[in-house]
Write an enzyme that holds these catalytic residues in place. Structure first.
Site, mmCIF file in Angstrom:
data_model
loop_
_atom_site.group_PDB
_atom_site.id
_atom_site.type_symbol
_atom_site.label_atom_id
_atom_site.label_comp_id
_atom_site.label_asym_id
_atom_site.label_seq_id
_atom_site.Cartn_x
_atom_site.Cartn_y
_atom_site.Cartn_z
ATOM 1 N N ASP A 1 0.821 -1.212 0.000
ATOM 2 C CA ASP A 1 0.000 0.000 0.000
ATOM 3 C C ASP A 1 0.857 1.264 0.000
ATOM 4 O OD1 ASP A 1 -2.512 -1.342 0.121
ATOM 5 O OD2 ASP A 1 -2.221 -1.678 2.257
ATOM 6 N N ARG B 1 -0.976 1.346 16.484
ATOM 7 C CA ARG B 1 -1.441 2.408 15.590
ATOM 8 C C ARG B 1 -1.579 3.782 16.248
ATOM 9 N NH1 ARG B 1 0.226 -0.711 11.882
ATOM 10 N NH2 ARG B 1 -1.212 -1.423 10.264
ATOM 11 N N SER C 1 -1.613 -9.202 3.286
ATOM 12 C CA SER C 1 -1.357 -7.939 3.967
ATOM 13 C C SER C 1 -0.979 -8.280 5.399
ATOM 14 C CB SER C 1 -2.614 -7.059 3.938
ATOM 15 O OG SER C 1 -2.388 -5.868 4.659
#
Length: 234
Positions: free
Chosen positions: A18, A98, A179
């Site tokens: 990505d 994150r 992924s």
């Protein structure tokens, strides 16, 4: 229509599929802005190898690697373990990292005088929420660019097509196109056969379990965790 007034973008960069194609895509669609690639080091180890060369070759002006391991362990993992924080038995590896990465992205964007922060999260998961709420908290008013909500690409196969057309080097093939998200605490997979809930994960497939089987993986994570803790936290 992309905002042509954006001259400098801080990109959350892992070197995966990505974010690798996002750099040339931003160049094409935002009138050739400066791209500052930022990688949060949350314990992914070998994934950092060659990252700077790849980012610059793909069009970034520079790569900033932020060491976030201690912050993630001390501010997130340890408190979460004390609270026995899990989600349906899942140990929240991605969720741990994150917000810490998002906070650093916002701080670097402000320091660098960037016009926007960009991430490669898809619309089907929670990562976009984790990143974007962190940016809103630490850099209110900062524009967030999420290419998956803008571009015409609809699959990882199409991403590979784009990479090949733009000479973007990749470490994966169409057959190994999972992924993955790796950090100090875990390694998660999605994509390919895992998109079908009727199928079992291919644990025996070569290269699938990079950190070993489940028990080995957790022992390794704990060992790595201890190596990063201050003595008073053990």
């Amino acid at each position: 229509m992309a905002d042509k007034g954006i001259k400098k973008i801080v990109l959350a960069y892992s070197g995966g599929l990505d974010t690798s194609i996002i750099i040339p895509w931003l160049k094409e669609n935002y009138d050739d802005p400066e791209i500052i690639a930022v990688c949060g080091n949350v314990g992914q180890n070998d994934e950092l190898d060659g990252l700077e060369e790849k980012a610059i070759k793909t069009g970034a002006s520079k790569l900033i690697v932020a060491d976030l391991v201690d912050e993630m362990v001390e501010d997130v993992i340890i408190p979460s373990l004390k609270m026995d924080a899990t989600y349906e038995g899942y140990l929240l590896g991605t969720a741990f990292a994150r917000p810490i990465i998002g906070k650093k992205l916002a701080q670097i964007a402000l320091e660098e005088g960037a016009d926007a922060v960009c991430h490669g999260c898809t619309g089907k998961g929670n990562d976009q929420v984790r990143f974007e709420l962190a940016v809103k908290r630490w850099a209110p008013g900062m524009k967030v660019i999420a290419p998956w909500r803008e571009w015409d690409i609809k699959s990882r196969d199409e991403e590979i097509d784009y990479a090949e057309a733009h000479d973007v080097p990749l470490k994966i093939s169409r057959e190994t196109n999972y992924s993955k998200d790796k950090n100090l605490w875990h390694l998660s997979h999605e994509g390919l056969d895992l998109e079908d809930p009727s199928l079992e994960p291919q644990y025996e497939k070569e290269g699938f379990l990079e950190l070993g089987f489940h028990l080995c993986r957790h022992r390794m994570s704990l060992s790595m965790l201890r190596s990063h803790l201050r003595p008073e936290l053990l």
